[in-house]
Design a protein around this motif. Structure first.
Motif, PDB file in Angstrom:
ATOM      1  N   VAL A 110     153.130  31.665  49.504  1.00  0.00           N
ATOM      2  CA  VAL A 110     152.908  32.930  48.896  1.00  0.00           C
ATOM      3  C   VAL A 110     151.460  33.005  48.307  1.00  0.00           C
ATOM      4  N   LEU A 111     151.228  31.695  47.719  1.00  0.00           N
ATOM      5  CA  LEU A 111     149.672  31.479  47.140  1.00  0.00           C
ATOM      6  C   LEU A 111     148.806  31.626  48.302  1.00  0.00           C
ATOM      7  N   ALA A 112     149.186  31.432  49.434  1.00  0.00           N
ATOM      8  CA  ALA A 112     148.216  31.407  50.736  1.00  0.00           C
ATOM      9  C   ALA A 112     147.686  32.929  50.822  1.00  0.00           C
ATOM     10  N   ILE A 113     148.311  33.866  50.492  1.00  0.00           N
ATOM     11  CA  ILE A 113     148.058  35.358  50.701  1.00  0.00           C
ATOM     12  C   ILE A 113     147.242  35.682  49.269  1.00  0.00           C
ATOM     13  N   LYS A 114     146.179  36.139  49.359  1.00  0.00           N
ATOM     14  CA  LYS A 114     145.317  36.573  48.266  1.00  0.00           C
ATOM     15  C   LYS A 114     146.126  37.709  47.475  1.00  0.00           C
ATOM     16  N   ARG A 115     146.002  37.438  46.209  1.00  0.00           N
ATOM     17  CA  ARG A 115     146.712  38.294  45.204  1.00  0.00           C
ATOM     18  C   ARG A 115     148.354  38.479  45.244  1.00  0.00           C
ATOM     19  N   ALA A 116     148.795  37.565  46.028  1.00  0.00           N
ATOM     20  CA  ALA A 116     150.302  37.366  45.919  1.00  0.00           C
ATOM     21  C   ALA A 116     150.844  36.583  44.864  1.00  0.00           C
ATOM     22  N   VAL A 117     151.831  36.625  44.131  1.00  0.00           N
ATOM     23  CA  VAL A 117     151.923  35.869  43.071  1.00  0.00           C
ATOM     24  C   VAL A 117     153.657  35.510  43.544  1.00  0.00           C
ATOM     25  N   PRO A 118     153.793  34.112  43.267  1.00  0.00           N
ATOM     26  CA  PRO A 118     154.983  33.494  43.171  1.00  0.00           C
ATOM     27  C   PRO A 118     155.519  33.756  41.679  1.00  0.00           C
ATOM     28  N   ILE A 119     156.983  33.916  41.677  1.00  0.00           N
ATOM     29  CA  ILE A 119     157.870  33.646  40.457  1.00  0.00           C
ATOM     30  C   ILE A 119     158.991  32.609  40.673  1.00  0.00           C
ATOM     31  N   VAL A 120     158.972  31.545  39.825  1.00  0.00           N
ATOM     32  CA  VAL A 120     159.870  30.749  40.371  1.00  0.00           C
ATOM     33  C   VAL A 120     161.217  30.785  39.308  1.00  0.00           C
TER      34      VAL A 120
ATOM     35  N   ASP B 163     149.038  42.092  43.784  1.00  0.00           N
ATOM     36  CA  ASP B 163     149.459  43.130  44.553  1.00  0.00           C
ATOM     37  C   ASP B 163     150.994  42.928  45.311  1.00  0.00           C
ATOM     38  N   LEU B 164     151.361  41.719  45.004  1.00  0.00           N
ATOM     39  CA  LEU B 164     152.784  41.446  45.900  1.00  0.00           C
ATOM     40  C   LEU B 164     153.534  40.218  44.732  1.00  0.00           C
ATOM     41  N   PHE B 165     154.546  40.269  44.556  1.00  0.00           N
ATOM     42  CA  PHE B 165     155.167  39.201  43.581  1.00  0.00           C
ATOM     43  C   PHE B 165     156.504  38.910  44.555  1.00  0.00           C
ATOM     44  N   VAL B 166     156.849  37.509  44.562  1.00  0.00           N
ATOM     45  CA  VAL B 166     157.838  36.749  45.187  1.00  0.00           C
ATOM     46  C   VAL B 166     158.539  36.109  44.454  1.00  0.00           C
ATOM     47  N   VAL B 167     160.010  36.371  44.119  1.00  0.00           N
ATOM     48  CA  VAL B 167     160.872  35.775  43.118  1.00  0.00           C
ATOM     49  C   VAL B 167     161.338  34.504  44.307  1.00  0.00           C
TER      50      VAL B 167
ATOM     51  N   GLY C 244     149.480  26.273  40.886  1.00  0.00           N
ATOM     52  CA  GLY C 244     149.634  25.048  40.051  1.00  0.00           C
ATOM     53  C   GLY C 244     150.698  25.428  38.669  1.00  0.00           C
ATOM     54  N   HIS C 245     149.762  24.875  37.663  1.00  0.00           N
ATOM     55  CA  HIS C 245     150.458  25.308  36.483  1.00  0.00           C
ATOM     56  C   HIS C 245     150.462  26.574  35.871  1.00  0.00           C
ATOM     57  N   ALA C 246     149.742  27.403  36.583  1.00  0.00           N
ATOM     58  CA  ALA C 246     149.826  28.951  36.274  1.00  0.00           C
ATOM     59  C   ALA C 246     151.037  29.726  36.984  1.00  0.00           C
ATOM     60  N   ILE C 247     151.727  29.069  37.643  1.00  0.00           N
ATOM     61  CA  ILE C 247     152.731  29.756  38.328  1.00  0.00           C
ATOM     62  C   ILE C 247     153.849  30.332  37.219  1.00  0.00           C
ATOM     63  N   PRO C 248     154.134  31.647  37.188  1.00  0.00           N
ATOM     64  CA  PRO C 248     155.262  31.912  36.215  1.00  0.00           C
ATOM     65  C   PRO C 248     156.654  31.292  36.793  1.00  0.00           C
ATOM     66  N   CYS C 249     157.447  30.659  35.678  1.00  0.00           N
ATOM     67  CA  CYS C 249     158.669  29.778  35.855  1.00  0.00           C
ATOM     68  C   CYS C 249     159.416  30.061  34.852  1.00  0.00           C
ATOM     69  N   THR C 250     160.950  30.195  35.144  1.00  0.00           N
ATOM     70  CA  THR C 250     161.808  30.329  34.124  1.00  0.00           C
ATOM     71  C   THR C 250     162.142  28.888  33.400  1.00  0.00           C
ATOM     72  N   ASN C 251     161.883  27.938  34.066  1.00  0.00           N
ATOM     73  CA  ASN C 251     162.048  26.291  33.398  1.00  0.00           C
ATOM     74  C   ASN C 251     163.453  26.552  33.085  1.00  0.00           C
ATOM     75  N   ALA C 252     164.427  26.894  33.819  1.00  0.00           N
ATOM     76  CA  ALA C 252     165.871  26.894  33.439  1.00  0.00           C
ATOM     77  C   ALA C 252     166.350  25.572  32.971  1.00  0.00           C
ATOM     78  N   SER C 253     166.970  25.642  31.816  1.00  0.00           N
ATOM     79  CA  SER C 253     167.622  24.266  31.124  1.00  0.00           C
ATOM     80  C   SER C 253     169.148  24.433  31.029  1.00  0.00           C
ATOM     81  N   GLU C 254     169.622  23.735  30.299  1.00  0.00           N
ATOM     82  CA  GLU C 254     171.121  23.588  30.247  1.00  0.00           C
ATOM     83  C   GLU C 254     171.839  24.758  29.725  1.00  0.00           C
ATOM     84  N   LYS C 255     170.965  25.602  28.775  1.00  0.00           N
ATOM     85  CA  LYS C 255     171.543  26.758  28.618  1.00  0.00           C
ATOM     86  C   LYS C 255     171.575  27.903  29.821  1.00  0.00           C
ATOM     87  N   GLU C 256     170.601  27.776  30.620  1.00  0.00           N
ATOM     88  CA  GLU C 256     171.012  28.661  31.630  1.00  0.00           C
ATOM     89  C   GLU C 256     171.967  28.274  32.384  1.00  0.00           C
ATOM     90  N   VAL C 257     172.199  26.961  32.630  1.00  0.00           N
ATOM     91  CA  VAL C 257     173.084  26.348  33.558  1.00  0.00           C
ATOM     92  C   VAL C 257     174.643  26.895  33.040  1.00  0.00           C
TER      93      VAL C 257
END
Length: 437
Positions: free
Chosen positions: A20-30, A93-97, A58-71
């Motif tokens: 996803v990052l290899a596409i300019k202005r595409a944003v991964p959401i993890v 321009d494009l977001f990928v979850v 890198g560290h700028a990728i949006p992430c839910t950081n799922a914890s025990e609560k989410e489990v």
């Protein structure tokens, strides 16, 4: 007792966020647990040619950081918040979850959340990439499947436009330079490459994927699924060329094959080949005094690489440089359905030369097999940084050409085509000369 894989060569499915990052202005959401992205990015972005993170990587990728609560209670609310905030603070321009093991196991309905944003007109897709599904090469194709099914729309076909599917971004250390060189080769025939990944990429190019006259798969197996998917959905034909074109023999054959498939005048193709070969042999002939020096020549070689690079390099060194292939270790976890086809490609060298192929992503096993080989002269080992130790122990020449490459910084370097072959010769004989002198 289960086996433990030593010296990993690729990462889990979630590593496809790099595609996803290899596409300019595409944003991964993890949507995954804390630490997953950091570890995968370190492996692919930092310790593999020091490629870095880039825009929202890198560290700028949006992430839910799922914890025990989410489990326990589910993570859909957290995912909804992260997606909403991502649209607020990140310009894309494009977001990928993408999902990790945790969210896939607990059964969060990521599709439902994403479809609500799609209904609002947001450019977003989702893909389930729990690490247990396979490697990041499989994840790469899953991401493309999601874009094809959830985002792309039928387009009017544009004559001469070509989608190129080859090196997997960030996994193949030289992917960016490879794509640039492949684009130049295709452009030299008068065709227009649709640049989906790399420095000239854009989401506009992603939108144009259905417009292509044909898809071009340059790989033993990665990318075939994507091309078949596009043929089923949009009717786009595809050409499968299994070997990475390196050197005059393979690259000239590649250009002729593409030219014939695209219906290009053979005279145009031959003119391109003549100019490129003249330049290649000009430089090679100048170096003949050194290249033919028997005290310097490594007569036999071993590759430890993904199928794309192992095949491309092996064909060049055998067909153009006259070296003899020893065992060829394929490390990309090639699916069983494709292994016989890949093996067959290693039997198509000149003068009926064939190379034995071994499929294994276990570096410990590969090292044991290399140590068992009986080679009289000093061999050349083309692998990753992992092979530096065994090469030193066996007094072999070693060049890093596959992931992970921790001992080099790679920016636009490529071994593709005529010029890439000259680069490979330079690198190999620089290793030899540095040791000899």
């Amino acid at each position: 007792m289960s086996l433990c894989v030593e010296q990993i060569r690729h990462v889990c499915t979630l590593g496809a966020f790099e595609s996803v990052l290899a596409i300019k202005r595409a944003v991964p959401i993890v949507h995954a647990g804390p630490g997953c992205v950091a570890k995968l990015w370190t492996t692919l972005g930092s310790q593999n040619g020091h490629q870095g993170s880039g825009y929202v990587g890198g560290h700028a990728i949006p992430c839910t950081n799922a914890s025990e609560k989410e489990v326990v209670f589910g993570g859909t609310d957290q995912l909804r918040k992260v997606i909403t905030n991502t649209f607020d603070v990140i310009n894309g321009d494009l977001f990928v979850v993408l999902t990790g093991c945790t969210s896939d196991i607990i059964g969060d309905d990521v599709g439902e959340i994403t479809r609500k944003f799609q209904a609002q007109g947001k450019p977003i897709v989702y893909v389930e990439t729990g690490g247990f599904k396979g490697s990041n090469l499989i994840g790469h194709e899953l991401v493309l499947d999601a874009i094809i099914d959830q985002y792309l729309q039928p387009q009017q076909v544009e004559s001469g436009l070509v989608n190129i599917w080859s090196s997997v971004p960030y996994q193949n250390t030289f992917w960016s330079g490879d794509i640039e060189q492949l684009n130049l080769l295709i452009s030299s025939l008068g065709l227009k490459p649709n640049v989906i990944f790399g420095p000239d990429s854009s989401v506009d190019a992603v939108n144009d994927i259905p417009k292509a006259q044909f898809n071009l798969v340059i790989s033993p197996w990665v990318g075939l699924r994507t091309a078949e998917h596009l043929k089923d959905k949009f009717g786009t034909p595809f050409l499968h060329y299994p070997a990475l074109p390196i050197g005059p023999t393979e690259t000239s054959n590649f250009l002729r094959t593409v030219g014939e498939f695209a219906g290009i005048d053979p005279a145009i193709v031959e003119n391109v080949i003549r100019k490129q070969e003249e330049r290649y042999f000009y430089y090679l002939e100048r170096a003949a005094d050194t290249l033919l020096e028997t005290r310097l020549l490594p007569r036999r070689f071993i590759t430890v690489a993904d199928s794309l690079y192992a095949l491309g390099i092996a064909r060049f060194l055998t067909n153009d440089m006259g070296l003899i292939p020893e065992k060829q270790f394929i490390t990309d976890d090639t699916p069983a359905d494709y292994q016989s086809d890949v093996t067959a490609e290693f039997g198509k060298f000149t003068n009926d030369i064939a190379a034995e192929t071994v499929f294994s992503n276990d570096g410990g096993y590969v090292e044991e097999e290399i140590r068992r080989l009986k080679i009289r002269s000093r061999p050349l080992i083309l692998g990753s940084s992992w092979e530096r130790v065994v090469a030193r122990d066996l007094n072999a020449y070693q060049l890093s050409v596959s992931a992970p490459i921790g001992n080099e910084m790679v920016l636009s370097k490529s071994y593709v085509g005529y010029n890439g072959a000259l680069q490979l010769v330079e690198n190999i004989y620089s290793v030899v000369l540095n040791d000899f002198m």
